[in-house]
Motif scaffolding. Structure first.
Motif, PDB file in Angstrom:
ATOM      1  N   SER A 185      75.942  49.388  36.423  1.00 14.33           N
ATOM      2  CA  SER A 185      77.050  48.508  36.024  1.00 14.33           C
ATOM      3  C   SER A 185      78.184  48.580  37.038  1.00 14.33           C
ATOM      4  O   SER A 185      78.852  47.585  37.299  1.00 14.33           O
ATOM      5  CB  SER A 185      77.548  48.837  34.618  1.00 14.33           C
ATOM      6  N   MET A 186      78.397  49.758  37.643  1.00 11.60           N
ATOM      7  CA  MET A 186      79.442  49.847  38.662  1.00 11.60           C
ATOM      8  C   MET A 186      79.050  49.034  39.899  1.00 11.60           C
ATOM      9  O   MET A 186      79.876  48.340  40.484  1.00 11.60           O
ATOM     10  CB  MET A 186      79.683  51.317  39.018  1.00 11.60           C
ATOM     11  N   THR A 187      77.777  49.113  40.274  1.00  9.57           N
ATOM     12  CA  THR A 187      77.314  48.338  41.418  1.00  9.57           C
ATOM     13  C   THR A 187      77.431  46.847  41.139  1.00  9.57           C
ATOM     14  O   THR A 187      77.870  46.061  41.983  1.00  9.57           O
ATOM     15  CB  THR A 187      75.832  48.672  41.710  1.00  9.57           C
ATOM     16  N   MET A 188      77.057  46.454  39.909  1.00 14.19           N
ATOM     17  CA  MET A 188      77.182  45.051  39.532  1.00 14.19           C
ATOM     18  C   MET A 188      78.638  44.612  39.596  1.00 14.19           C
ATOM     19  O   MET A 188      78.946  43.499  40.010  1.00 14.19           O
ATOM     20  CB  MET A 188      76.637  44.825  38.120  1.00 14.19           C
ATOM     21  N   ALA A 189      79.531  45.516  39.175  1.00 18.51           N
ATOM     22  CA  ALA A 189      80.957  45.189  39.231  1.00 18.51           C
ATOM     23  C   ALA A 189      81.354  44.867  40.669  1.00 18.51           C
ATOM     24  O   ALA A 189      81.975  43.835  40.934  1.00 18.51           O
ATOM     25  CB  ALA A 189      81.790  46.349  38.694  1.00 18.51           C
ATOM     26  N   ALA A 190      80.952  45.738  41.600  1.00 18.28           N
ATOM     27  CA  ALA A 190      81.317  45.500  42.998  1.00 18.28           C
ATOM     28  C   ALA A 190      80.691  44.205  43.506  1.00 18.28           C
ATOM     29  O   ALA A 190      81.319  43.440  44.245  1.00 18.28           O
ATOM     30  CB  ALA A 190      80.874  46.681  43.857  1.00 18.28           C
ATOM     31  N   PHE A 191      79.459  43.947  43.080  1.00 20.41           N
ATOM     32  CA  PHE A 191      78.761  42.727  43.477  1.00 20.41           C
ATOM     33  C   PHE A 191      79.512  41.482  42.997  1.00 20.41           C
ATOM     34  O   PHE A 191      79.779  40.546  43.748  1.00 20.41           O
ATOM     35  CB  PHE A 191      77.343  42.760  42.902  1.00 20.41           C
ATOM     36  N   ILE A 192      79.877  41.510  41.713  1.00 19.39           N
ATOM     37  CA  ILE A 192      80.577  40.360  41.119  1.00 19.39           C
ATOM     38  C   ILE A 192      81.942  40.168  41.777  1.00 19.39           C
ATOM     39  O   ILE A 192      82.345  39.050  42.106  1.00 19.39           O
ATOM     40  CB  ILE A 192      80.719  40.572  39.605  1.00 19.39           C
ATOM     41  N   LEU A 193      82.645  41.295  41.997  1.00 16.99           N
ATOM     42  CA  LEU A 193      83.962  41.191  42.626  1.00 16.99           C
ATOM     43  C   LEU A 193      83.845  40.609  44.032  1.00 16.99           C
ATOM     44  O   LEU A 193      84.758  39.943  44.510  1.00 16.99           O
ATOM     45  CB  LEU A 193      84.628  42.566  42.661  1.00 16.99           C
ATOM     46  N   GLY A 194      82.690  40.843  44.664  1.00 16.76           N
ATOM     47  CA  GLY A 194      82.456  40.247  45.978  1.00 16.76           C
ATOM     48  C   GLY A 194      82.532  38.732  45.911  1.00 16.76           C
ATOM     49  O   GLY A 194      83.120  38.098  46.778  1.00 16.76           O
ATOM     50  N   PHE A 195      81.982  38.148  44.854  1.00 11.79           N
ATOM     51  CA  PHE A 195      82.038  36.690  44.724  1.00 11.79           C
ATOM     52  C   PHE A 195      83.472  36.216  44.591  1.00 11.79           C
ATOM     53  O   PHE A 195      83.870  35.209  45.164  1.00 11.79           O
ATOM     54  CB  PHE A 195      81.232  36.227  43.503  1.00 11.79           C
ATOM     55  N   SER A 196      84.235  36.952  43.791  1.00 16.44           N
ATOM     56  CA  SER A 196      85.630  36.577  43.620  1.00 16.44           C
ATOM     57  C   SER A 196      86.328  36.562  44.973  1.00 16.44           C
ATOM     58  O   SER A 196      87.100  35.667  45.301  1.00 16.44           O
ATOM     59  CB  SER A 196      86.252  37.556  42.631  1.00 16.44           C
ATOM     60  N   SER A 197      86.007  37.576  45.785  1.00 16.67           N
ATOM     61  CA  SER A 197      86.598  37.688  47.113  1.00 16.67           C
ATOM     62  C   SER A 197      86.136  36.545  48.023  1.00 16.67           C
ATOM     63  O   SER A 197      86.928  35.958  48.762  1.00 16.67           O
ATOM     64  CB  SER A 197      86.190  39.053  47.669  1.00 16.67           C
ATOM     65  N   ILE A 198      84.844  36.189  47.936  1.00 15.88           N
ATOM     66  CA  ILE A 198      84.323  35.082  48.750  1.00 15.88           C
ATOM     67  C   ILE A 198      85.007  33.769  48.368  1.00 15.88           C
ATOM     68  O   ILE A 198      85.417  32.987  49.225  1.00 15.88           O
ATOM     69  CB  ILE A 198      82.795  34.949  48.574  1.00 15.88           C
ATOM     70  N   PHE A 199      85.165  33.543  47.048  1.00 15.14           N
ATOM     71  CA  PHE A 199      85.808  32.301  46.594  1.00 15.14           C
ATOM     72  C   PHE A 199      87.205  32.186  47.191  1.00 15.14           C
ATOM     73  O   PHE A 199      87.612  31.126  47.682  1.00 15.14           O
ATOM     74  CB  PHE A 199      85.921  32.273  45.059  1.00 15.14           C
ATOM     75  N   THR A 200      87.947  33.296  47.146  1.00 14.33           N
ATOM     76  CA  THR A 200      89.293  33.267  47.704  1.00 14.33           C
ATOM     77  C   THR A 200      89.231  32.960  49.198  1.00 14.33           C
ATOM     78  O   THR A 200      90.006  32.155  49.712  1.00 14.33           O
ATOM     79  CB  THR A 200      89.987  34.619  47.472  1.00 14.33           C
ATOM     80  N   GLY A 201      88.277  33.592  49.888  1.00 15.80           N
ATOM     81  CA  GLY A 201      88.164  33.397  51.333  1.00 15.80           C
ATOM     82  C   GLY A 201      87.855  31.952  51.681  1.00 15.80           C
ATOM     83  O   GLY A 201      88.493  31.357  52.563  1.00 15.80           O
ATOM     84  N   VAL A 202      86.882  31.362  50.979  1.00  8.83           N
ATOM     85  CA  VAL A 202      86.511  29.961  51.232  1.00  8.83           C
ATOM     86  C   VAL A 202      87.731  29.063  51.025  1.00  8.83           C
ATOM     87  O   VAL A 202      88.063  28.207  51.848  1.00  8.83           O
ATOM     88  CB  VAL A 202      85.369  29.529  50.278  1.00  8.83           C
ATOM     89  N   ASN A 203      88.423  29.323  49.936  1.00  4.89           N
ATOM     90  CA  ASN A 203      89.590  28.532  49.585  1.00  4.89           C
ATOM     91  C   ASN A 203      90.662  28.603  50.661  1.00  4.89           C
ATOM     92  O   ASN A 203      91.237  27.593  51.066  1.00  4.89           O
ATOM     93  CB  ASN A 203      90.166  29.073  48.275  1.00  4.89           C
ATOM     94  N   PHE A 204      90.927  29.826  51.133  1.00  6.23           N
ATOM     95  CA  PHE A 204      92.009  29.990  52.107  1.00  6.23           C
ATOM     96  C   PHE A 204      91.664  29.311  53.423  1.00  6.23           C
ATOM     97  O   PHE A 204      92.512  28.656  54.032  1.00  6.23           O
ATOM     98  CB  PHE A 204      92.294  31.483  52.342  1.00  6.23           C
ATOM     99  N   ILE A 205      90.423  29.453  53.859  1.00  6.90           N
ATOM    100  CA  ILE A 205      90.074  28.842  55.152  1.00  6.90           C
ATOM    101  C   ILE A 205      90.216  27.330  55.062  1.00  6.90           C
ATOM    102  O   ILE A 205      90.845  26.697  55.909  1.00  6.90           O
ATOM    103  CB  ILE A 205      88.644  29.240  55.565  1.00  6.90           C
ATOM    104  N   ALA A 206      89.659  26.748  53.982  1.00  5.06           N
ATOM    105  CA  ALA A 206      89.755  25.291  53.849  1.00  5.06           C
ATOM    106  C   ALA A 206      91.214  24.866  53.728  1.00  5.06           C
ATOM    107  O   ALA A 206      91.629  23.864  54.313  1.00  5.06           O
ATOM    108  CB  ALA A 206      88.948  24.827  52.639  1.00  5.06           C
ATOM    109  N   THR A 207      91.996  25.634  52.978  1.00  2.00           N
ATOM    110  CA  THR A 207      93.395  25.261  52.796  1.00  2.00           C
ATOM    111  C   THR A 207      94.148  25.292  54.123  1.00  2.00           C
ATOM    112  O   THR A 207      94.898  24.367  54.458  1.00  2.00           O
ATOM    113  CB  THR A 207      94.067  26.227  51.806  1.00  2.00           C
ATOM    114  N   ILE A 208      93.939  26.380  54.878  1.00  2.00           N
ATOM    115  CA  ILE A 208      94.677  26.504  56.134  1.00  2.00           C
ATOM    116  C   ILE A 208      94.246  25.423  57.125  1.00  2.00           C
ATOM    117  O   ILE A 208      95.058  24.850  57.836  1.00  2.00           O
ATOM    118  CB  ILE A 208      94.497  27.916  56.720  1.00  2.00           C
ATOM    119  N   HIS A 209      92.954  25.092  57.128  1.00  2.00           N
ATOM    120  CA  HIS A 209      92.503  24.055  58.047  1.00  2.00           C
ATOM    121  C   HIS A 209      93.015  22.676  57.659  1.00  2.00           C
ATOM    122  O   HIS A 209      93.403  21.895  58.508  1.00  2.00           O
ATOM    123  CB  HIS A 209      90.968  24.014  58.094  1.00  2.00           C
TER     124      HIS A 209
END
Lengths: 551, 312, 214
Positions: free
Chosen positions: A154-178
């Protein structure tokens, strides 16, 4: 005209539903802020308990198992649930569109989804905590993690899921800045915070998927015994380390780059001085982001890797240090001939320079392979990454939090208490962690529940330091919460900064800017412009009412 | 702290130690210089250019290319020197001298076993001669461990699927701490021992006396083994439960097992528990004990049983 | 509303439809990059284990059915074509054609999964399974279970992507039927198409790497 009595993003609709379904980047940022602060509190409590246990050798408070779970939870919570989202997802979400003069991020729904995914990840982490917390350390090294009986999955899954949250933010920021910069804001007119967030987003999207797949394989290994990390079945446990650090070293820069962005803003604003070597700072962020992918092996000098690999990783490690050092010199030069004032955010920035310098120099020591052999997995490393992660990122985060607090809430905090808090944190931090450099070089290994008597005095001193540190944060919690309800009304531009987020009201209206902001100056034109009582003064002496304020 | 050491390091016990320390101090003084430059500079500027009275505009100093090149290139040269230096010492650490004495090291949760060619085996105590290079050939029985002797400035991970090696040459006699530095679970911080450096003559006589069978009475020999094989890490003799059940009054006790059945502890159960520890685990404990198959011979198991009968 | 002149598909924070479409496209490409990296991690695992055990990979791959793999490759490539045609049809404002092409894409995707199901089922029966579930005895090599760990992880993750793709295609299909799109605005179909081509592309790499070793 002041909009303080007017409608802003906080009061336009106060229902719970309007918060839970909000697409406003500011509200999402605020919800993230509550999330990460809760996690900081939780991780901090674990830290204090760990230091309390280590006050004296032998079992005092808890058993070895509990201790192992505590440092795992401390690490995992602080890294995955606090530091990684703290600056980009909480503060960055709030300020990024404001700083580039946009109404929102490019994908508001994705942004909200990222927050819910974060909650889901936090849920998994808490579930793991209650269901017999993982005791692997936040690094999940195989084969220990695949053989221990605690709830690693469950801890590994937590880190995995949080990775998606981080990716979503990253995608959003790059598109926004561009795509969403206000007309006239060219790349080199962007505030340095935006460059830092951009470089961070690049790492987030490039590194996180690799961690994702690695963690999936770890879960499959543990749940179904697929054997790829299991030496008994023809797999290789060291392979996990390579894949883990391929993400987790760049992740260090996900944590620290946005911190550097904040410091660039703070130094410029409180020195009222044009930033020195803007382009060099901007490029160095990108350089750090790229080189950071090539240095993961320096976490593994003692793992039996080949001499050639060790040489390459050591060499590149030094080169990722150079851009960080260059930034330090540039900040220093920015202060030269400035007009420096010492409000709380600036004190955080000065603390950052002090602590991050120590973190950087000890990083150079660790980059030299022969020294790393001795320091690896001792308290020296623990002290080093706390100087970088906490002395760097966390201090920068609180600097940023104090800096943008009036913008976020429209209220000021008690400046005197804020100064006391930053000074206590600075002293407590050095007491706690400088001691650990000595402990480590004297040979004290990390993740030890018990230790030999000769290390006792330094351990005790370190624990006393943690109390000073804790006190600093308790005071901060007190005056910040007080400010939420009773704080003095904040002006639109309390620090006299020139970046765009200060040209709108505090707190901003739902659409950030009611007109597209006018970009007639660069973010750091303090040689030509000055803001006094929310009014822009030009160098020729002509005073003008701020035009971008809502009328 | 080590009374023979410095502020930052324990005493130098190996040939490589002084070389490591020298590089460290080089980087340390360099760091102190730059630290004073940067933070001293920032504090000086903060004071010198503090806000005074009326607001003023600040000068437009946007960049200075030659200055920026200067402070990029100088640190680059310095770190390059550090890199070369660190790598050279590392190569020396990695190349084992040809005439080294070999010792086999086995790491398992949570103790070290050292095997000598002559037949001696020790637990948690590595005995070596002074001024002779020693090569350790290491492997793990379970998870990853790491072998670390601070006084020798050497460290190497011990892996379950392959051999790793490490060498050192002790320069003075005495006892030095030995740690496991790769986190390995509950007993990680108990997985510590000593490196005992003896003079040549002492080492030779120690090796000879340790390699034959023991002539102690069984119960006493068992007590020795209880200590030397680190049974005490998990089994107390004073009644406190630890990782495993206490040995106090263990012989003849009736224990409930994890599968619900119960068993009376006799010679066979003890022997069985030493050789196949995971098969009959007492209720309330985790199946974490490693097997001692191949570590203990039957004379030693007999001695341990004799010892356990005396623990009341 | 204040932005009454805006078309209803335009979100308030974009200035015009072009900015919105370009942002979506950029975001999608970045997302696809993360997908490539996700699979990239697995491809690296594949490369490492194959270089360690080349003979075992060769021996183990023989139990995979090349005809079924080829069939699936063909099915997936065709579905990429129908997906592209559905976008083309929408560009020409031919909604009916778009609907039919999307339905065809869905059916082909389902075919792919059905074939995959039979392949999996066969392996389950024979015990050609990952790690400790491996019970098959017909492969003359050391640790053949590793091959099946790699095989099932890679094709499994790809299968999940096909499934997600089907869900997304169903969603754009419903929206197409509800007349949400036109030649002015069809970004969601276009984005779905990009994703679908990636899923196809990954299979085009998986097929030779797993089925055609040697």
């Amino acid at each position: 005209m002041s909009v303080a009595q007017g409608v802003n993003y906080l009061n336009e609709d106060k229902s719970l539903k309007s918060w839970l379904f909000t697409l406003d980047h500011k509200r999402i940022g605020v919800m993230y802020l509550f999330g990460v602060m809760t996690m900081f509190l939780l991780g901090g409590i674990f830290a204090i308990l760990i230091r309390l246990e280590l006050l004296a050798p032998g079992p005092d408070l808890m058993t070895a198992d509990t201790y192992n779970q505590m440092f795992t939870l401390h690490g995992a919570i602080m890294i995955f649930l606090f530091i990684i989202p703290a600056i980009p997802a909480a503060l960055g979400n709030f300020v990024l569109p404001l700083m580039i003069g946009a109404k929102d991020v490019a994908f508001p729904r994705l942004n909200l989804a990222s927050w819910y995914v974060y909650l889901l990840g936090a849920g998994f982490a808490l579930f793991s905590m209650l269901a017999g917390a993982a005791d692997t350390g936040w690094t999940f090294y195989t084969p220990y993690s695949t053989t221990t009986s605690t709830s690693v999955i469950s801890m590994t899954m937590a880190a995995f899921i949080l990775g998606f949250s981080s990716i979503f933010t990253g995608v959003n920021f790059i598109a926004t800045i561009h795509k969403l910069r206000a007309p006239g804001m060219t790349w080199f007119k962007m505030p340095l915070m935006i460059w830092a967030l951009y470089a961070t987003a690049v790492i987030q999207i490039l590194a996180t998927p690799v961690l994702g797949i690695t963690l999936v394989l770890l879960v499959l290994e543990k749940a179904f015994g697929i054997g790829i990390f299991d030496p008994a079945m023809g797999g290789d446990p060291v392979l996990f380390q390579h894949f883990f650090w391929f993400y987790s070293h760049p992740a260090v820069y996900i944590m620290v780059l946005p911190g550097m962005g904040i410091i660039s803003e703070l130094i410029a604003t409180f020195s009222k001085k044009k930033i020195f070597g803007y382009k060099l700072i901007a490029y160095s962020s990108v350089a750090i982001a790229l080189i950071s992918f090539l240095v993961w092996g320096h976490h593994m000098f003692t793992s039996g890797q080949s001499e050639l690999a060790a040489m390459v990783f050591s060499f590149l490690t030094f080169f990722v240090g150079i851009p960080s050092g260059v930034k330090m010199f540039n900040w220093l030069a920015t202060m030269y001939k400035g007009r420096i004032s010492f409000e709380a955010p600036m004190l955080w920035a000065l603390s950052f320079m002090f602590l991050f310098a120590i973190g950087g120099f000890t990083g150079i020591m660790l980059g030299a392979i022969s020294l790393d052999i001795h320091f690896h997995d001792t308290y020296f490393v623990v002290a080093h990454f706390h100087y970088v992660m906490m002395g760097g990122t966390v201090v920068a985060f609180f600097g940023g939090l104090h800096y943008w607090w009036p913008k976020i809430w429209g209220r000021m905090y008690n400046e005197t208490l804020a100064k006391i808090s930053v000074i206590l944190v600075f002293i407590g931090f050095n007491m706690t962690f400088f001691t650990q450099f000595i402990l480590g070089s004297q040979g004290m290994p990390r993740r030890y529940f018990n230790y030999l008597d000769q290390y006792q005095p330094l351990h005790a001193f370190s624990s006393y330091g943690s109390w000073v540190l804790g006190l600093g944060f308790i005071i901060m919690a007190f005056y910040l919460i007080h400010s939420l309800f009773r704080g003095k009304k904040a002006p639109d531009n309390p620090w006299g900064a020139l970046t765009l987020e200060w040209q709108t009201s505090s707190p901003p209206s739902h659409h950030n800017f009611d007109e597209i902001p006018d970009l007639d100056h660069d973010p750091y034109d303090y040689d030509k412009l000055m803001v006094v009582d929310d009014k822009l003064i030009r160098k020729n002496g002509q005073s003008e009412k701020k035009e971008t304020t809502v009328n | 702290m080590d009374p023979n050491g410095t502020l930052f390091f324990p005493e130098q016990g190996s040939t490589i130690a002084s070389e490591v320390d020298l590089l460290f101090h080089f980087v340390l003084y360099l760091s102190i210089f730059f630290f004073i430059l940067v933070t001293g500079g920032s504090f000086y500027f903060a004071w010198r250019f503090r806000k005074k009275g009326e607001d003023q505009f600040t000068p437009n100093i946007s960049h200075n290319t030659s200055l920026e090149i200067f402070w990029t290139v100088i640190p680059t040269i310095l770190v390059f020197i550090i890199f070369i230096w660190g790598f050279k010492t590392y190569l020396k650490m990695n190349v084992t001298p040809a005439n080294s004495m070999e010792v086999n090291v086995t790491a398992q949760k949570w103790f070290w076993t050292f095997g000598y060619k002559e037949g001696a085996t020790t637990t948690n105590e590595l005995v070596v001669p002074v001024n002779k290079s020693v090569k350790l050939l290491m492997s793990s029985q379970d998870v990853i461990h790491s072998f670390f002797v601070p006084a020798f400035r050497v460290k190497m991970d011990v892996l379950p699927n392959r051999y790793t090696s490490l060498w050192f040459e002790a320069t003075k006699t005495g006892e030095f701490d030995l740690f496991c530095t790769e986190y390995c679970g509950k007993g990680h911080s108990e997985m510590i021992g000593k490196v005992k450096v003896l003079s040549d003559a002492e080492f030779a006589s120690w090796l000879a006396s340790s390699s034959g069978p023991s002539d102690l009475p069984p119960a006493e020999y068992g007590k020795e083994l209880y200590k030397s094989k680190a049974c005490f890490t998990c089994h107390s003799i004073d009644g406190t439960p630890s990782v495993g059940p206490t040995f106090k009054g263990v012989f003849g006790r009736t224990e409930e097992l994890t599968d619900g059945s119960s068993i009376t502890v006799d010679e066979n159960y003890i022997r069985h528990s030493i050789l196949e520890p995971q098969s009959q685990v007492v209720k309330g404990f985790q199946p974490v004990m490693p097997t001692y198959q191949g570590v203990l011979n039957s004379q030693q198991i007999d001695a341990l049983i004799a010892f356990l009968k005396t623990v009341k | 509303m204040e932005h009454a002149e805006h078309p209803k598909f335009l979100q308030h924070h974009f200035t015009d439809a072009e900015q919105q479409a370009e942002s979506a496209k950029l975001g999608m490409w970045i997302f696809l990059l993360t997908e490539i990296l996700l699979f990239g991690g697995l491809f690296v695992f594949y490369a490492i284990f194959r270089s360690w055990h080349p003979d075992m990979f060769y021996e183990a791959h023989k139990v995979l059915s090349v005809p079924l793999g080829t069939l699936n490759t063909f099915v997936l490539i065709t579905s990429s074509l129908t997906m592209a045609l559905s976008i083309r049809a929408m560009q020409l404002n031919n909604r009916k054609q778009t609907i039919w092409y999307l339905v065809a894409t869905l059916l082909l995707a389902a075919t792919f999964l059905v074939v995959k199901y039979f392949e999996y089922h066969h392996k389950f029966e024979l015990g050609q399974l990952p790690g400790r579930f491996y019970t098959y005895e017909g492969i003359n090599a050391v640790n053949p279970h590793i091959f099946f760990s790699v095989y099932f992880t890679m094709t499994g993750l790809h299968g999940i992507h096909v499934l997600i793709g089907m869900i997304v295609i169903t969603w754009v299909l419903v929206r197409t039927i509800k007349n949400d799109f036109s030649s002015e605005y069809y970004t969601p179909i276009e984005m779905t198409g990009l994703y679908w081509h990636l899923v196809d592309l990954i299979w085009i790499f998986l097929f030779p790497l797993l089925y055609l070793i040697g």
